[in-house]
Every structure is written in structure tokens, then in C-alpha cells.
Design a protein around this motif. Structure first.
Motif, short mmCIF file in Angstrom:
data_model
loop_
_atom_site.label_atom_id
_atom_site.label_comp_id
_atom_site.label_asym_id
_atom_site.label_seq_id
_atom_site.Cartn_x
_atom_site.Cartn_y
_atom_site.Cartn_z
N ALA A 14 88.97 -52.37 -30.73
CA ALA A 14 88.25 -52.31 -32.01
C ALA A 14 87.81 -53.70 -32.46
CB ALA A 14 89.10 -51.62 -33.09
N GLN A 17 84.10 -55.21 -35.14
CA GLN A 17 83.94 -55.50 -36.57
C GLN A 17 85.29 -55.53 -37.26
OE1 GLN A 17 81.46 -52.14 -37.87
NE2 GLN A 17 83.25 -51.16 -38.78
N ILE A 19 88.85 -56.40 -38.87
CA ILE A 19 90.00 -57.20 -38.49
C ILE A 19 89.98 -57.51 -36.98
CG2 ILE A 19 92.52 -57.22 -38.32
CD1 ILE A 19 92.50 -55.33 -40.85
N ASP A 38 85.47 -52.35 -27.62
CA ASP A 38 85.11 -51.46 -28.74
C ASP A 38 84.19 -50.40 -28.16
OD1 ASP A 38 85.11 -52.07 -32.11
OD2 ASP A 38 83.68 -50.58 -31.38
N LEU A 57 84.74 -49.87 -24.50
CA LEU A 57 85.92 -49.08 -24.15
C LEU A 57 86.29 -48.14 -25.30
CD1 LEU A 57 88.28 -48.79 -22.02
CD2 LEU A 57 89.60 -50.27 -23.54
N ASN A 58 86.39 -46.87 -24.97
CA ASN A 58 86.80 -45.86 -25.94
C ASN A 58 88.31 -45.66 -25.79
OD1 ASN A 58 87.32 -43.60 -27.47
ND2 ASN A 58 85.47 -42.52 -26.83
N VAL A 59 89.08 -45.98 -26.84
CA VAL A 59 90.54 -45.91 -26.71
C VAL A 59 91.05 -44.47 -26.63
CG1 VAL A 59 90.92 -48.13 -27.84
CG2 VAL A 59 90.97 -46.03 -29.21
N CYS A 81 94.20 -52.67 -32.12
CA CYS A 81 93.71 -52.70 -33.51
C CYS A 81 92.98 -51.42 -33.92
CB CYS A 81 92.80 -53.92 -33.68
SG CYS A 81 92.28 -54.22 -35.37
N GLY A 83 91.77 -47.94 -35.19
CA GLY A 83 92.37 -46.96 -36.10
C GLY A 83 91.31 -46.39 -37.02
N MET A 131 98.45 -52.38 -34.74
CA MET A 131 97.97 -52.32 -36.12
C MET A 131 98.55 -51.10 -36.84
SD MET A 131 96.39 -53.51 -38.61
CE MET A 131 95.33 -54.83 -38.04
N TYR A 147 96.70 -40.39 -42.52
CA TYR A 147 96.69 -41.83 -42.18
C TYR A 147 98.11 -42.40 -42.24
CZ TYR A 147 95.11 -46.73 -42.37
OH TYR A 147 94.89 -48.07 -42.12
N LYS A 151 100.23 -44.01 -39.19
CA LYS A 151 100.60 -45.43 -39.18
C LYS A 151 102.13 -45.60 -39.16
CE LYS A 151 96.54 -47.47 -39.08
NZ LYS A 151 96.10 -48.25 -37.91
N GLY A 178 97.74 -54.72 -46.44
CA GLY A 178 97.25 -54.00 -47.63
C GLY A 178 95.75 -53.81 -47.46
N VAL A 180 92.00 -54.52 -47.03
CA VAL A 180 91.29 -55.65 -46.42
C VAL A 180 89.79 -55.37 -46.42
CG1 VAL A 180 91.02 -57.01 -44.30
CG2 VAL A 180 93.29 -56.15 -44.95
N SER A 182 86.49 -54.89 -45.12
CA SER A 182 85.97 -54.65 -43.76
C SER A 182 84.81 -53.67 -43.88
CB SER A 182 87.07 -54.05 -42.87
OG SER A 182 87.29 -52.69 -43.23
N SER A 184 84.42 -50.69 -42.70
CA SER A 184 84.78 -49.31 -43.01
C SER A 184 85.31 -49.18 -44.44
CB SER A 184 85.78 -48.75 -42.00
OG SER A 184 87.04 -49.33 -42.15
P1 NAD Z 1 86.73 -51.02 -39.23
O1 NAD Z 1 87.33 -49.70 -39.55
O2 NAD Z 1 85.62 -51.51 -40.10
O3 NAD Z 1 86.21 -51.03 -37.71
C1 NAD Z 1 86.88 -50.26 -36.76
C2 NAD Z 1 86.31 -50.55 -35.38
O4 NAD Z 1 86.93 -49.60 -34.50
C3 NAD Z 1 84.80 -50.37 -35.25
O5 NAD Z 1 84.24 -51.50 -34.60
C4 NAD Z 1 84.68 -49.11 -34.38
O6 NAD Z 1 83.53 -49.11 -33.54
C5 NAD Z 1 85.97 -49.17 -33.57
N1 NAD Z 1 86.35 -47.87 -33.02
C6 NAD Z 1 86.31 -46.66 -33.65
N2 NAD Z 1 86.67 -45.69 -32.80
C7 NAD Z 1 86.96 -46.28 -31.61
C8 NAD Z 1 87.38 -45.80 -30.35
N3 NAD Z 1 87.57 -44.49 -30.14
N4 NAD Z 1 87.58 -46.69 -29.36
C9 NAD Z 1 87.40 -48.01 -29.55
N5 NAD Z 1 86.98 -48.53 -30.73
C10 NAD Z 1 86.77 -47.67 -31.75
O7 NAD Z 1 87.88 -52.14 -39.14
P2 NAD Z 1 89.12 -52.43 -40.11
O8 NAD Z 1 88.95 -51.79 -41.46
O9 NAD Z 1 89.35 -53.90 -40.01
O10 NAD Z 1 90.32 -51.64 -39.41
C11 NAD Z 1 90.90 -52.08 -38.20
C12 NAD Z 1 92.34 -51.59 -38.14
O11 NAD Z 1 93.07 -52.11 -39.24
C13 NAD Z 1 92.50 -50.07 -38.20
O12 NAD Z 1 93.56 -49.68 -37.33
C14 NAD Z 1 92.88 -49.82 -39.64
O13 NAD Z 1 93.60 -48.63 -39.82
C15 NAD Z 1 93.73 -51.05 -39.91
N6 NAD Z 1 93.87 -51.36 -41.33
C16 NAD Z 1 92.77 -51.64 -42.08
C17 NAD Z 1 92.94 -51.92 -43.42
C18 NAD Z 1 91.76 -52.21 -44.32
O14 NAD Z 1 91.92 -52.19 -45.55
N7 NAD Z 1 90.57 -52.49 -43.78
C19 NAD Z 1 94.22 -51.94 -44.01
C20 NAD Z 1 95.32 -51.66 -43.19
C21 NAD Z 1 95.14 -51.37 -41.85
#
Ligand code: NAD
Length: 245
Positions: A14, A17, A19, A38, A57-59, A81, A83, A131, A147, A151, A178, A180, A182, A184
């Protein structure tokens, strides 16, 4: 001066974009040889321009992950990462929502660790960073049933791997952020209709009075991937502006 991750090879999921992307850039700055992955090939191209190896890569796809690990060879750091956030209570959740979230948030980590752990064991060590979130453990968060459950499972998975491989030089830790800023999160705020109100509500969750930045979370991932974190494993590293206090 050598970077914190000099001489280390790292894979990040991931990474296009948010984190994951900030982590890919931070790992690269700190001297790691990074493969950023990603499903978003277009955005990954921007990381390739910075000098990183990139792989679409699709996880969710175990066969693709196994083939990718074969091509990549052993790594020192794996940052899982990927999620997805599902919004709603237990009464809003369908089996399909639950299955999809567990597939993407939890089983993906099992697949990636199964693919890369043997290489780490063969070279005598490695650091796995997973993550999680403050949602689930350590905090209950409203409207985040699926969620939070997924987690919290990440934390159990993390502790299990840490325990089983501690004698073989493997560390496995979780990061629990907490809220962040981003892409999404931006989407979630816009989807709520009144953007300013939604943003204020997300900010209010943190007693520090602001959202975290992807770079702040990336810095923790760098630390956990590095030898500076050599004495910590199996832990949930909370980074949340005080959200869980
Ligand atoms: P985001 O949600 O904006 O981006 C997620 C990325 O994951 C995208 O680039 C997307 O293309 C990729 N993705 C989606 N499905 C995929 C798949 N099947 N295979 C590979 N890649 C895939 O990023 P974010 O908000 O920074 O979140 C990243 C991680 O941090 C997640 O696990 C999220 O749960 C966790 N997190 C985020 C926050 C927050 O507030 N943003 C808080 C706590 C935890």
C-alpha cells in the motif's frame, strides 16, 4: 552519515499513497533498498521516479505474492501497510464486509509474512511491521465494528509471529495510529456531506487538537525497521495524538 536503514532491503505494501507512501519515501531516504508495492500502478510510477523499485501487487492474491517474493529474494524489513476502513456498527456489517476487511487487513499480512519470513530466517533475522490502528486495541471507536475487529486481529497475529520467531532474530511489531491525514481519510470526510464538520470531528478525536501526518507514522516505521529498535518485539506502538488516553 549513513541512514538508519542503510544496507537493508525492504518491501512495503500500500505504498502508493498515505502512510505507505510516506514510509516508502522515508525508508528510501534512510538508505534502504525499497520495493514499493500497491495496486495503483500509476501512483507507484512517482516512486519509481525517485529511484525505488516498484511492483503492482494485490495483497489479496496469494499466488502473486508468492511469485513476487520469489523474484524479490530475501528482505530485512517487511512493512504490511495495506488496509481498508469499513464504517458502521455490528448491525450494519454484512458477512461480505467482514470477509473483505479480514482478507485485506489481516489475511494479506499472513500471506506476505508466509512469503518473506523464510528468507528472513535464512539470513538470520528481520523486522516485520504490521499496520494496526488505535481502533480495536487500545480503544473502542464508534462506528468501526468490522475495522476494529480486523485491526485487533492484526495485533494477535503480530504477537504470535513475534513469539514464535524471537529466538531466530525476527522482530514483529504493530503500529497503532490515531487519525492521520491521508487520501482515504479525505474521502471519508467528503463522503459525510458537511466536510468542515466532519474534519472538525476527526480532529476532535485527538486531544492534541490535530490530525497526524503520514510522515510522523513513517518515522515510527523507520525506527521499528531499523536496528535502533533491536530490543522491541511483539508490541503495539501507539502513535495517536493522545486519542487513546
Ligand atoms: P489510504 O487508505 O489513503 O491508501 C491505501 C492504499 O492501499 C492505496 O494506495 C490503495 O491503492 C492501496 N490498496 C488498497 N487495496 C489494496 C490491495 N488489495 N492490495 C494492495 N494495495 C491496496 O492510506 P492510509 O489512510 O494511510 O492507510 C494506510 C494504512 O494505515 C491502512 O492499513 C489503514 O487502516 C491504516 N491506518 C490509517 C489511519 C488514518 O487515519 N489514515 C489510522 C490508523 C490506521
Amino acid at each position: 552519515m549513513a541512514g538508519l536503514l542503510a544496507g537493508k532491503r525492504a518491501v512495503i505494501t500500500a505504498a502508493a499513497q498515505g502512510i505507505g507512501r510516506a514510509a516508502a519515501e522515508a525508508f528510501h531516504r534512510e538508505g534502504a533498498v525499497v520495493t514499493a508495492t500497491d495496486i495503483n500502478a500509476e501512483k507507484l510510477g512517482e516512486l519509481a521516479d525517485l529511484g525505488m523499485a516498484v511492483e503492482t501487487l494485490n495483497v489479496l492474491n496469494a499466488a502473486d505474492i508468492a511469485a513476487f517474493a520469489e523474484r524479490t529474494g530475501p528482505v530485512d524489513v517487511l512493512f504490511n501497510c495495506a488496509g481498508v476502513v469499513h464504517a458502521g456498527t455490528i448491525l450494519d456489517a454484512t458477512d461480505a464486509d467482514f470477509d473483505f476487511a479480514f482478507d485485506l487487513n489481516v489475511r494479506s499480512m499472513m500471506r506476505l509474512i508466509q512469503a518473506f519470513l523464510p528468507g528472513m530466517l535464512a539470513k538470520g533475522g528481520g523486522s516485520i511491521v504490521n499496520m494496526a490502528s488505535v481502533a480495536g486495541v487500545p480503544k473502542g471507536v464508534a462506528n468501526r465494528f468490522v475495522y476494529s475487529a480486523s485491526k485487533a486481529a492484526v495485533i494477535g497475529l503480530t504477537k504470535s509471529v513475534a513469539t514464535d520467531y524471537i529466538k531466530q532474530g525476527i522482530r514483529c511489531n504493530a503500529i497503532a495510529p490515531g487519525t492521520v491525514q491521508s487520501p482515504s481519510l479525505e474521502e471519508r470526510m467528503r463522503a459525510q456531506g458537511n466536510y468542515e464538520e466532519a474534519r472538525a470531528a476527526f480532529i476532535a478525536r485527538q486531544p492534541m487538537g490535530r490530525l497526524g501526518t503520514p510522515d510522523e507514522i513513517a518515522a515510527l516505521a523507520v525506527y521499528l525497521g531499523s536496528d535502533h529498535a533491536a530490543y522491541t518485539t511483539g508490541q503495539v506502538h501507539v502513535i495517536d495524538g493522545g486519542m487513546s488516553l
